[in-house]
Design a protein around this motif. Structure first.
Motif, PDB file in Angstrom:
ATOM      1  N   HIS A 153       7.462  31.997  75.552  1.00  0.00           N
ATOM      2  CA  HIS A 153       7.105  32.198  74.335  1.00  0.00           C
ATOM      3  C   HIS A 153       6.336  30.724  73.676  1.00  0.00           C
ATOM      4  O   HIS A 153       5.911  30.837  72.381  1.00  0.00           O
ATOM      5  N   GLY A 154       6.147  30.023  74.423  1.00  0.00           N
ATOM      6  CA  GLY A 154       5.569  28.611  74.091  1.00  0.00           C
ATOM      7  C   GLY A 154       6.260  27.858  72.913  1.00  0.00           C
ATOM      8  O   GLY A 154       5.481  27.655  72.006  1.00  0.00           O
ATOM      9  N   CYS A 155       7.585  27.735  73.103  1.00  0.00           N
ATOM     10  CA  CYS A 155       8.342  26.894  72.184  1.00  0.00           C
ATOM     11  C   CYS A 155       8.385  25.697  72.726  1.00  0.00           C
ATOM     12  O   CYS A 155       8.343  25.334  73.813  1.00  0.00           O
ATOM     13  N   HIS A 156       8.727  24.611  71.590  1.00  0.00           N
ATOM     14  CA  HIS A 156       9.052  23.458  71.962  1.00  0.00           C
ATOM     15  C   HIS A 156      10.801  23.443  72.416  1.00  0.00           C
ATOM     16  O   HIS A 156      11.425  24.264  71.907  1.00  0.00           O
ATOM     17  N   LEU A 157      11.062  22.520  73.148  1.00  0.00           N
ATOM     18  CA  LEU A 157      12.416  22.552  73.831  1.00  0.00           C
ATOM     19  C   LEU A 157      12.991  21.173  73.799  1.00  0.00           C
ATOM     20  O   LEU A 157      12.412  20.211  74.398  1.00  0.00           O
ATOM     21  N   VAL A 158      14.213  21.107  72.968  1.00  0.00           N
ATOM     22  CA  VAL A 158      14.963  19.905  73.081  1.00  0.00           C
ATOM     23  C   VAL A 158      16.072  19.943  74.189  1.00  0.00           C
ATOM     24  O   VAL A 158      16.992  20.844  74.028  1.00  0.00           O
ATOM     25  N   ASP A 159      16.068  19.217  75.276  1.00  0.00           N
ATOM     26  CA  ASP A 159      17.020  19.464  76.431  1.00  0.00           C
ATOM     27  C   ASP A 159      17.952  18.196  76.098  1.00  0.00           C
ATOM     28  O   ASP A 159      17.911  17.018  76.615  1.00  0.00           O
ATOM     29  N   GLN A 160      18.852  18.853  75.483  1.00  0.00           N
ATOM     30  CA  GLN A 160      20.168  17.800  75.281  1.00  0.00           C
ATOM     31  C   GLN A 160      21.280  17.577  76.646  1.00  0.00           C
ATOM     32  O   GLN A 160      21.695  16.702  76.788  1.00  0.00           O
ATOM     33  N   TRP A 161      20.864  18.701  77.534  1.00  0.00           N
ATOM     34  CA  TRP A 161      21.737  18.441  78.813  1.00  0.00           C
ATOM     35  C   TRP A 161      21.417  17.078  79.698  1.00  0.00           C
ATOM     36  O   TRP A 161      22.136  16.700  80.271  1.00  0.00           O
ATOM     37  N   SER A 162      20.025  16.794  79.600  1.00  0.00           N
ATOM     38  CA  SER A 162      19.687  15.580  79.986  1.00  0.00           C
ATOM     39  C   SER A 162      19.867  14.452  79.224  1.00  0.00           C
ATOM     40  O   SER A 162      19.613  13.151  79.916  1.00  0.00           O
ATOM     41  N   MET A 163      20.516  14.403  78.127  1.00  0.00           N
ATOM     42  CA  MET A 163      20.384  13.260  77.220  1.00  0.00           C
ATOM     43  C   MET A 163      21.870  12.473  77.666  1.00  0.00           C
ATOM     44  O   MET A 163      22.969  12.745  77.209  1.00  0.00           O
ATOM     45  N   GLN A 164      21.691  11.535  78.567  1.00  0.00           N
ATOM     46  CA  GLN A 164      22.802  10.747  79.043  1.00  0.00           C
ATOM     47  C   GLN A 164      23.610  10.076  78.067  1.00  0.00           C
ATOM     48  O   GLN A 164      24.922   9.985  77.934  1.00  0.00           O
ATOM     49  N   GLY A 165      23.053   9.717  77.022  1.00  0.00           N
ATOM     50  CA  GLY A 165      23.806   8.968  75.694  1.00  0.00           C
ATOM     51  C   GLY A 165      24.761   9.882  75.187  1.00  0.00           C
ATOM     52  O   GLY A 165      25.780   9.185  74.368  1.00  0.00           O
ATOM     53  N   LEU A 166      24.552  11.104  75.103  1.00  0.00           N
ATOM     54  CA  LEU A 166      25.399  12.253  74.446  1.00  0.00           C
ATOM     55  C   LEU A 166      26.733  12.391  75.195  1.00  0.00           C
ATOM     56  O   LEU A 166      27.674  13.052  74.778  1.00  0.00           O
ATOM     57  N   ARG A 167      26.779  11.815  76.437  1.00  0.00           N
ATOM     58  CA  ARG A 167      27.994  12.094  77.275  1.00  0.00           C
ATOM     59  C   ARG A 167      29.029  10.979  76.861  1.00  0.00           C
ATOM     60  O   ARG A 167      30.099  11.200  77.467  1.00  0.00           O
ATOM     61  N   ASP A 168      28.530  10.224  76.371  1.00  0.00           N
ATOM     62  CA  ASP A 168      29.714   8.855  75.697  1.00  0.00           C
ATOM     63  C   ASP A 168      30.235   9.443  74.669  1.00  0.00           C
ATOM     64  O   ASP A 168      29.660  10.144  73.553  1.00  0.00           O
ATOM     65  N   TRP A 169      31.705   9.535  74.566  1.00  0.00           N
ATOM     66  CA  TRP A 169      32.424   9.845  73.297  1.00  0.00           C
ATOM     67  C   TRP A 169      32.192   9.086  71.949  1.00  0.00           C
ATOM     68  O   TRP A 169      32.434   9.512  71.082  1.00  0.00           O
ATOM     69  N   ARG A 170      31.395   8.136  71.930  1.00  0.00           N
ATOM     70  CA  ARG A 170      30.884   7.197  70.858  1.00  0.00           C
ATOM     71  C   ARG A 170      29.930   8.008  69.995  1.00  0.00           C
ATOM     72  O   ARG A 170      29.876   7.744  68.841  1.00  0.00           O
TER      73      ARG A 170
END
Length: 258
Positions: A153-170
């Motif tokens: 559908h031609g949407c913008h996608l924010v891929d949080q799965w690949s955001m390594q910084g979000l894997r830190d508990w901080r």
């Protein structure tokens, strides 16, 4: 592309839980900020007439978001709509990612039919999260559907799965389910990057090394988390209740941001 109006849809992630708003540390209604408010602030800095609504409410399931929030966004006819829903469904036993994807796709078609740009999200890889890791395959299936819907559908996608910084508990608050200020800041920076909006923050966060935590301290932290966060969450599920029951959106109208 410049955006003169933005409507954010979803649950606690988009409502901005556990990111205290400037001027106070309270977590009551209107006292939290979140990635969507942060993006709205950037867009408002570019256009003093920029309008913003945030219809997201904590605890909502995808059916509730589609039934109650999407039609309101369609009537508002903004330039940009963000839609992130399904996380609360995936936490429940027996969730069906294929059915959820069909629901999401229908909502996206309705939103795109208004001419709005639509912003979709994958979630964070749950392998490090105690509640979610057992359902990692279900999460992955749903987020692959989200990718396909965005492409179709031609949407913008924010891929949080690949955001390594979000894997830190901080990047997460004490409840281990909601991001804190730093997590929301990173997501906002990623959204701005995806939309081509100037942003001073960087989403490719490199955390400094952490000091080793004594195992005894870690066990006490885990026990407190079970007592203060996991236990109440389980009780609400068993009683068929939600943290968002009876709550209204924090910004229900598409008004000039301020």
């Amino acid at each position: 592309m410049s955006y003169r109006s933005f409507v954010a849809l979803g649950d606690s992630f988009t409502e901005g839980l556990n990111d205290p708003a400037p001027g106070g540390a309270g977590m009551g209604r209107g006292r939290h900020r979140g990635w969507a408010d942060r993006v709205a602030e950037r867009l408002a800095a570019l256009d003093p007439e920029f309008r913003y609504a945030n219809l997201a409410v904590r605890g909502k399931l995808i059916d509730q978001v589609v039934e109650h929030q999407v039609p309101r966004a369609v009537r508002m006819r903004p330039d940009l709509v963000s839609l992130c829903a399904g996380g609360n469904d995936l936490l429940r036993p027996g969730s069906d990612p294929d059915r959820m994807a069909k629901k999401l796709a229908g909502a996206v078609r309705s939103l795109r039919a208004t001419g709005a740009e639509v912003l979709l999200f994958t979630g964070v890889d749950p392998r490090d999260f105690p509640i979610m890791r057992r359902a990692r395959g279900t999460f992955a299936i749903f987020y692959m559907h989200v990718r396909s819907i965005a492409d179709l559908h031609g949407c913008h996608l924010v891929d949080q799965w690949s955001m390594q910084g979000l894997r830190d508990w901080r990047a997460w608050s004490d409840d281990r389910l909601h991001m804190n200020e730093e997590g929301h800041r990173m997501v906002a920076a990623k959204v701005c990057d995806v939309l081509g909006i100037e942003c001073d923050d960087e989403w490719r966060r490199a955390w400094p090394p952490r000091e080793r935590v004594d195992p005894g301290i870690r066990r006490r932290e885990d026990a407190r988390w079970v007592r203060e966060h996991l236990g109440p969450w389980v009780v609400r599920r068993l009683r068929g209740r939600s943290s968002g029951d009876g709550l209204d959106p924090k910004r229900p109208d598409l008004d000039v941001f301020g």
